[in-house]
Write a protein that holds these residues in place. Structure first.
Motif, PDB file in Angstrom:
ATOM      1  N   ILE A  38      48.525 -61.545  25.313  1.00 26.09           N
ATOM      2  CA  ILE A  38      47.872 -62.468  24.387  1.00 26.09           C
ATOM      3  C   ILE A  38      46.498 -61.934  24.021  1.00 26.09           C
ATOM      4  CG2 ILE A  38      46.998 -64.822  24.104  1.00 26.09           C
ATOM      5  CD1 ILE A  38      49.131 -65.701  26.142  1.00 26.09           C
ATOM      6  N   ASN A  39      46.145 -62.040  22.756  1.00 28.33           N
ATOM      7  CA  ASN A  39      44.848 -61.575  22.289  1.00 28.33           C
ATOM      8  C   ASN A  39      43.720 -62.292  23.033  1.00 28.33           C
ATOM      9  OD1 ASN A  39      42.428 -61.249  20.509  1.00 28.33           O
ATOM     10  ND2 ASN A  39      43.906 -60.189  19.212  1.00 28.33           N
ATOM     11  N   GLU A  40      42.715 -61.526  23.473  1.00 32.91           N
ATOM     12  CA  GLU A  40      41.590 -62.085  24.228  1.00 32.91           C
ATOM     13  C   GLU A  40      40.893 -63.219  23.485  1.00 32.91           C
ATOM     14  OE1 GLU A  40      39.131 -62.441  27.548  1.00 32.91           O
ATOM     15  OE2 GLU A  40      40.841 -61.064  27.308  1.00 32.91           O
ATOM     16  N   ALA A  41      40.983 -63.221  22.170  1.00 33.11           N
ATOM     17  CA  ALA A  41      40.293 -64.241  21.374  1.00 33.11           C
ATOM     18  C   ALA A  41      40.855 -65.639  21.582  1.00 33.11           C
ATOM     19  CB  ALA A  41      40.347 -63.877  19.886  1.00 33.11           C
ATOM     20  N   GLU A  50      32.526 -60.777  18.818  1.00 29.40           N
ATOM     21  CA  GLU A  50      31.802 -60.306  19.996  1.00 29.40           C
ATOM     22  C   GLU A  50      32.418 -59.018  20.532  1.00 29.40           C
ATOM     23  OE1 GLU A  50      30.129 -61.888  24.304  1.00 29.40           O
ATOM     24  OE2 GLU A  50      31.081 -63.279  22.920  1.00 29.40           O
ATOM     25  N   LEU A  51      33.747 -58.965  20.568  1.00 30.08           N
ATOM     26  CA  LEU A  51      34.419 -57.750  21.022  1.00 30.08           C
ATOM     27  C   LEU A  51      34.147 -56.587  20.070  1.00 30.08           C
ATOM     28  CD1 LEU A  51      37.805 -59.342  22.094  1.00 30.08           C
ATOM     29  CD2 LEU A  51      36.274 -58.095  23.616  1.00 30.08           C
ATOM     30  N   ASP A  52      34.144 -56.863  18.774  1.00 28.51           N
ATOM     31  CA  ASP A  52      33.887 -55.810  17.789  1.00 28.51           C
ATOM     32  C   ASP A  52      32.476 -55.257  17.915  1.00 28.51           C
ATOM     33  OD1 ASP A  52      36.411 -55.996  16.760  1.00 28.51           O
ATOM     34  OD2 ASP A  52      35.858 -57.213  15.030  1.00 28.51           O
ATOM     35  N   PHE A  53      31.509 -56.140  18.180  1.00 25.30           N
ATOM     36  CA  PHE A  53      30.112 -55.729  18.212  1.00 25.30           C
ATOM     37  C   PHE A  53      29.735 -54.975  19.487  1.00 25.30           C
ATOM     38  CE2 PHE A  53      29.058 -59.574  15.372  1.00 25.30           C
ATOM     39  CZ  PHE A  53      29.337 -58.824  14.237  1.00 25.30           C
ATOM     40  N   ILE A  54      30.501 -55.164  20.560  1.00 24.27           N
ATOM     41  CA  ILE A  54      30.121 -54.601  21.851  1.00 24.27           C
ATOM     42  C   ILE A  54      29.992 -53.082  21.797  1.00 24.27           C
ATOM     43  CG2 ILE A  54      31.078 -54.082  24.144  1.00 24.27           C
ATOM     44  CD1 ILE A  54      31.843 -57.036  24.339  1.00 24.27           C
ATOM     45  N   TYR A  87      37.263 -50.383  26.352  1.00 23.19           N
ATOM     46  CA  TYR A  87      35.873 -50.450  26.821  1.00 23.19           C
ATOM     47  C   TYR A  87      35.249 -51.794  26.433  1.00 23.19           C
ATOM     48  CZ  TYR A  87      30.813 -50.024  26.399  1.00 23.19           C
ATOM     49  OH  TYR A  87      29.460 -50.282  26.456  1.00 23.19           O
ATOM     50  N   ALA A  88      35.415 -52.185  25.172  1.00 28.67           N
ATOM     51  CA  ALA A  88      34.820 -53.444  24.701  1.00 28.67           C
ATOM     52  C   ALA A  88      35.364 -54.627  25.493  1.00 28.67           C
ATOM     53  CB  ALA A  88      35.093 -53.627  23.209  1.00 28.67           C
ATOM     54  N   TRP A  89      36.659 -54.607  25.803  1.00 33.48           N
ATOM     55  CA  TRP A  89      37.283 -55.686  26.570  1.00 33.48           C
ATOM     56  C   TRP A  89      36.692 -55.770  27.977  1.00 33.48           C
ATOM     57  CZ3 TRP A  89      41.063 -55.068  30.662  1.00 33.48           C
ATOM     58  CH2 TRP A  89      41.661 -56.268  31.080  1.00 33.48           C
ATOM     59  N   MET A  90      36.567 -54.619  28.645  1.00 35.13           N
ATOM     60  CA  MET A  90      36.006 -54.626  29.992  1.00 35.13           C
ATOM     61  C   MET A  90      34.527 -55.007  29.978  1.00 35.13           C
ATOM     62  SD  MET A  90      37.994 -51.597  32.084  1.00 35.13           S
ATOM     63  CE  MET A  90      37.698 -50.255  30.941  1.00 35.13           C
ATOM     64  N   LYS A  91      33.793 -54.537  28.971  1.00 38.61           N
ATOM     65  CA  LYS A  91      32.381 -54.906  28.840  1.00 38.61           C
ATOM     66  C   LYS A  91      32.244 -56.411  28.615  1.00 38.61           C
ATOM     67  CE  LYS A  91      27.957 -53.667  28.058  1.00 38.61           C
ATOM     68  NZ  LYS A  91      27.119 -52.847  28.954  1.00 38.61           N
TER      69      LYS A  91
END
Length: 395
Positions: A220-223, A266-270, A155-159
């Motif tokens: 690969i990690n989004e970061a 940012e991904l963690d906070f979403i 969810y966080a990735w798509m958001k």
């Protein structure tokens, strides 16, 4: 017609808080959040010679919702109310939805002549999927924070990708890395595999790779979406050829960089959609903001959303999310052993990110420009605060 980012999100936050009841300790900050959000929208519209009624439909409806809130008669909740145990929510088809998004990304990257129209279709699909997930959570009187780990990560990735600038960076990194992978495997190595896939996604590992006689896949990690070509090419070699000391060292160093941490945070906070609370155990971020605004910004900066991060961080003490106009500080600073000027400095640093937009240089986003650093050093106790944070990070 103009588009103002953050209005719909502000309305969602307000609606969630009203449904749960506003704790007495947050009444003033909630009222301030609504007033300042409406004031910011009114100001932007006035500068564009238009009224909020002329905003795009989602933004207009969100504005109308915020404007009709009776701030003098808010539903009051309590921190002391008995909490209801919420079981983690598992979304059954989340993996399938993720595969569909990755397939759409691959198609967009492979067809540059139609990339604009495909990107807009992809953006719309992401927004609809995210809205559906949030709707499922709402139906269960929960938020995305209550999703289980796999569902929450996806969810966080798509958001994250519903922000058009994030999606553009994602597509650019995928395109460049895909091209390099094809050159290496097909042209240089003459590998017989028929398909090569490069996927950036929200994952625990830095990268994964699998290469077989028919298919080669690198995850690969989004970061890494802000990384230079040098970093991306090192990832390709590691994923497909195996570990080597030189590339591994390059990747490890980047994984400790601020560019990498910015995306991770940012991904963690979403998924953390709880209403912000600027009041910490020792320090109130609202009070510190007003002091900094008066002393360094001439009182002209519009207050962003301010909150403390519930998790301790050891290398990064603050983060500014431009898409949601939010500053989050680590609660490791909310301690009576941390001098107030240190907390002020970290908050000041993040407010400078709000004031200064980054610059793209050679395909890499530089958020700490020369102008940024010059303003940063205007802080009255810059050296003392910097030294204090260096010691804290080493503990």
């Amino acid at each position: 017609m103009i588009r103002i980012q953050g209005i719909v999100k502000a309305a969602q936050i307000a609606r969630s808080q009203l449904q749960a009841g506003v704790p007495p300790s947050r009444l003033l900050s909630f009222q301030g959040f609504i007033k300042e959000t409406l004031g910011k929208i009114d100001e932007i519209c006035a500068n564009a010679n238009m009224s909020p009624a002329q905003l795009p439909t989602p933004s207009r409806k969100a504005y109308e919702f915020l404007a009709q809130i009776d701030l003098s008669n808010l539903p009051v909740g309590s921190h002391n109310s008995p909490s209801v145990s919420v079981q983690p929510i598992r979304l059954k088809n989340i993996r399938n939805q993720q595969r569909q998004v990755l397939a759409a990304i691959a198609s967009t990257v492979a067809n540059p002549q139609n990339s604009h129209s495909q990107k807009q279709q992809l953006l719309k699909s992401l927004q609809e999927t995210v809205a559906t997930i949030e709707g499922i959570c709402t139906q269960q009187n929960a938020t995305p924070a209550q999703l289980n780990k796999t569902s929450r990560q996806t969810y966080a990735w798509m958001k994250f990708l519903t922000d058009e600038s994030n999606l553009e960076r994602h597509l650019s990194a995928t395109r460049r890395t895909q091209k390099r992978a094809e050159e290496m495997l097909w042209t240089q190595m003459q590998h017989p595999c028929k398909t090569i896939a490069v996927e950036f996604t929200n994952m625990t590992h830095l990268y994964k790779g699998k290469i077989g006689p028919l298919e080669a896949i690198a995850q690969i990690n989004e970061a890494f979406v802000n990384a230079t070509d040098e970093i991306l090419y090192a990832l390709v070699r590691l994923a497909f050829l195996g570990k080597n000391q030189e590339d591994s060292q390059v990747i490890k160093e980047y994984a400790l960089s601020e560019e990498y941490s910015e995306v991770v945070l940012e991904l963690d906070f979403i998924a953390d959609t709880e209403a912000e609370n600027p009041q910490g155990k020792c320090y109130n971020l609202d009070r510190l903001f007003h002091t900094l605004n008066r002393e360094y910004f001439g009182g002209k900066m519009l207050k962003p959303r301010l909150s403390w991060n519930r998790s301790f961080t050891t290398r990064k003490f603050g983060h500014y999310e431009r898409g949601r106009d939010r500053v989050v500080l680590s609660i490791s600073l909310d301690s009576d052993r941390v001098p107030e000027y240190v907390v002020e400095f970290v908050l000041y640093h993040e407010l400078l990110h709000k004031q200064h937009e980054g610059k793209w240089v050679n395909g890499r986003l530089n958020v700490h420009t020369r102008e940024f650093r010059q303003d940063e050093q205007k802080f009255c106790k810059y050296k003392e605060a910097d030294q204090w944070l260096t010691r804290l990070a080493s503990e």
